[in-house]
Design a protein around this motif. Sequence first.
Motif, short mmCIF file in Angstrom:
data_model
loop_
_atom_site.label_atom_id
_atom_site.label_comp_id
_atom_site.label_asym_id
_atom_site.label_seq_id
_atom_site.Cartn_x
_atom_site.Cartn_y
_atom_site.Cartn_z
N LEU A 242 69.72 59.24 -4.14
CA LEU A 242 70.67 59.86 -3.21
C LEU A 242 71.94 59.03 -3.11
N ALA A 243 72.30 58.38 -4.20
CA ALA A 243 73.49 57.53 -4.21
C ALA A 243 74.75 58.37 -4.00
N GLY A 244 75.65 57.88 -3.16
CA GLY A 244 76.92 58.56 -2.94
C GLY A 244 76.78 59.95 -2.35
N CYS A 245 75.86 60.12 -1.40
CA CYS A 245 75.63 61.43 -0.79
C CYS A 245 75.96 61.45 0.71
N ASN A 246 76.80 60.53 1.15
CA ASN A 246 77.29 60.52 2.53
C ASN A 246 76.17 60.37 3.57
N MET A 247 75.17 59.57 3.24
CA MET A 247 74.11 59.30 4.20
C MET A 247 74.64 58.51 5.39
N ASP A 248 74.11 58.79 6.58
CA ASP A 248 74.51 58.06 7.78
C ASP A 248 73.31 57.34 8.38
N ARG A 249 73.54 56.72 9.53
CA ARG A 249 72.47 55.94 10.15
C ARG A 249 71.30 56.81 10.58
N LYS A 250 71.59 58.03 11.03
CA LYS A 250 70.51 58.93 11.43
C LYS A 250 69.60 59.24 10.25
N ALA A 251 70.19 59.43 9.06
CA ALA A 251 69.39 59.69 7.87
C ALA A 251 68.52 58.48 7.53
N CYS A 252 69.05 57.28 7.74
CA CYS A 252 68.25 56.08 7.53
C CYS A 252 67.05 56.04 8.46
N SER A 253 67.25 56.46 9.71
CA SER A 253 66.16 56.51 10.67
C SER A 253 65.07 57.48 10.21
N ARG A 254 65.50 58.63 9.70
CA ARG A 254 64.54 59.61 9.22
C ARG A 254 63.77 59.09 8.01
N LEU A 255 64.48 58.41 7.13
CA LEU A 255 63.82 57.79 5.98
C LEU A 255 62.83 56.72 6.41
N ALA A 256 63.25 55.92 7.38
CA ALA A 256 62.38 54.85 7.87
C ALA A 256 61.08 55.41 8.44
N ALA A 257 61.16 56.60 9.04
CA ALA A 257 59.96 57.23 9.59
C ALA A 257 59.07 57.80 8.50
N SER A 258 59.66 58.22 7.39
CA SER A 258 58.90 58.90 6.34
C SER A 258 58.37 57.98 5.25
N LEU A 259 59.12 56.93 4.91
CA LEU A 259 58.75 56.10 3.77
C LEU A 259 57.34 55.51 3.86
N PRO A 260 56.92 54.97 4.99
CA PRO A 260 55.56 54.41 5.03
C PRO A 260 54.47 55.44 4.79
N ARG A 261 54.78 56.72 5.01
CA ARG A 261 53.80 57.78 4.82
C ARG A 261 53.91 58.45 3.46
N SER A 262 54.85 57.98 2.63
CA SER A 262 55.01 58.54 1.30
C SER A 262 53.98 57.92 0.37
N ARG A 263 53.16 58.76 -0.24
CA ARG A 263 52.07 58.25 -1.06
C ARG A 263 52.49 57.90 -2.47
N GLY A 264 53.62 58.48 -2.95
CA GLY A 264 53.93 58.29 -4.36
C GLY A 264 55.27 57.66 -4.68
N LEU A 265 56.25 57.70 -3.75
CA LEU A 265 57.60 57.27 -4.07
C LEU A 265 57.64 55.77 -4.40
N THR A 266 58.06 55.46 -5.62
CA THR A 266 58.13 54.06 -6.05
C THR A 266 59.56 53.56 -6.24
N ALA A 267 60.53 54.47 -6.38
CA ALA A 267 61.92 54.07 -6.59
C ALA A 267 62.84 54.91 -5.73
N LEU A 268 63.72 54.25 -4.95
CA LEU A 268 64.65 54.94 -4.05
C LEU A 268 66.04 54.33 -4.21
N ASP A 269 67.00 55.18 -4.57
CA ASP A 269 68.38 54.72 -4.76
C ASP A 269 69.26 55.31 -3.66
N LEU A 270 69.75 54.44 -2.78
CA LEU A 270 70.62 54.85 -1.67
C LEU A 270 71.99 54.21 -1.80
N SER A 271 72.34 53.75 -2.98
CA SER A 271 73.60 53.03 -3.18
C SER A 271 74.81 53.89 -2.88
#
Length: 326
Positions: A178-207
């Motif tokens: 999701l690099a260069g997709c205008n993510m904001d702090r609220k989106a980071c909060s949503r990701l923070a809530a979801s990532l620990p429950r993600s069973r398969g995601l091994t690579a995440l690009d937020l640059s």
Amino acid sequence: QRALRVLACTSLAHGAMHTLAPALRANRSLQSLELSSNMFSPSAAHLLAAALEGHDSLTRLCLDHNPILDHGAAALFAALPATRVESLSLAFTGAADGACAALGLALGSCSLRELNLTGNRISAKGAASLAAALSEDVSGLSGLCSLTLTANVLMDGEAACALAKALPAAPSLRSLALAGCNMDRKACSRLAASLPRSRGLTALDLSSNHFAEGADELAWVLPSCEALRELSLADCALGDEQADELLDALGGAGSLASLDLRWNRLTSGHAIGSDVRVDVAGQKGASAAERRAKEAAAKAAAGRGKKVYRPKWQRQMKGAAGGGSG
């Protein structure tokens, strides 16, 4: 007799698809087709989609830098269930929300594993269509392993939130960009809530999302993200305070193998650079205004005496309890 398995063509003559499509329909050996930068139109994409249906061997298709637009991309996605295509790249083609809706309908019944939609015109509406399709894939039947949405400048925090919410229900997804997709702090909060429950995601690009303090919330959950191996926060306007939080988290994030912090605003020699997993090359340095603010804060802190560092989450919890900041 030798059979053609890989074909790459660029700068073809106008109208070339009228010749190529019938030949492709008759071919039964081609496995990879690279057609980048041919100025193919939406009508050409429709011809190609019709030719792909029922093809026995083609598993990789690349149409980067062709102006097939949303209509043409939608036609290709609609044809996917009748193909064996596993890797599809439509970077910089003008694909938009209509194409995402078509993909959402096809995703559960096609062979697609890797999809690159870099540099298109996908907005929050299109991201919601993709998220809905991923959320319905509880058993992992769609098999989509890699989704690249880099540089879709019409996306925003709402789009990222929708995709983040779908992560726990997408067991097959291994890589999300999701690099260069205008993510904001609220989106980071949503990701923070979801990532620990993600069973398969091994690579995440937020640059190249300048959410700065949003990285704090990601840092706090890193030790709980057992599947995550690679995280890119390059060019996210991070400073020393965010690096402090990440450094604190790295001690408990044993599964994380790579953290990209290039092109941020970390002070030279910050302790996080000593971790072999972290890349801190090419720091931009603070702006003049940021340097002045930092100097003022340092003088104020000196006037109060030596400050004992506490991670931000501890300071916030103490403040919430009425104890003030540490």
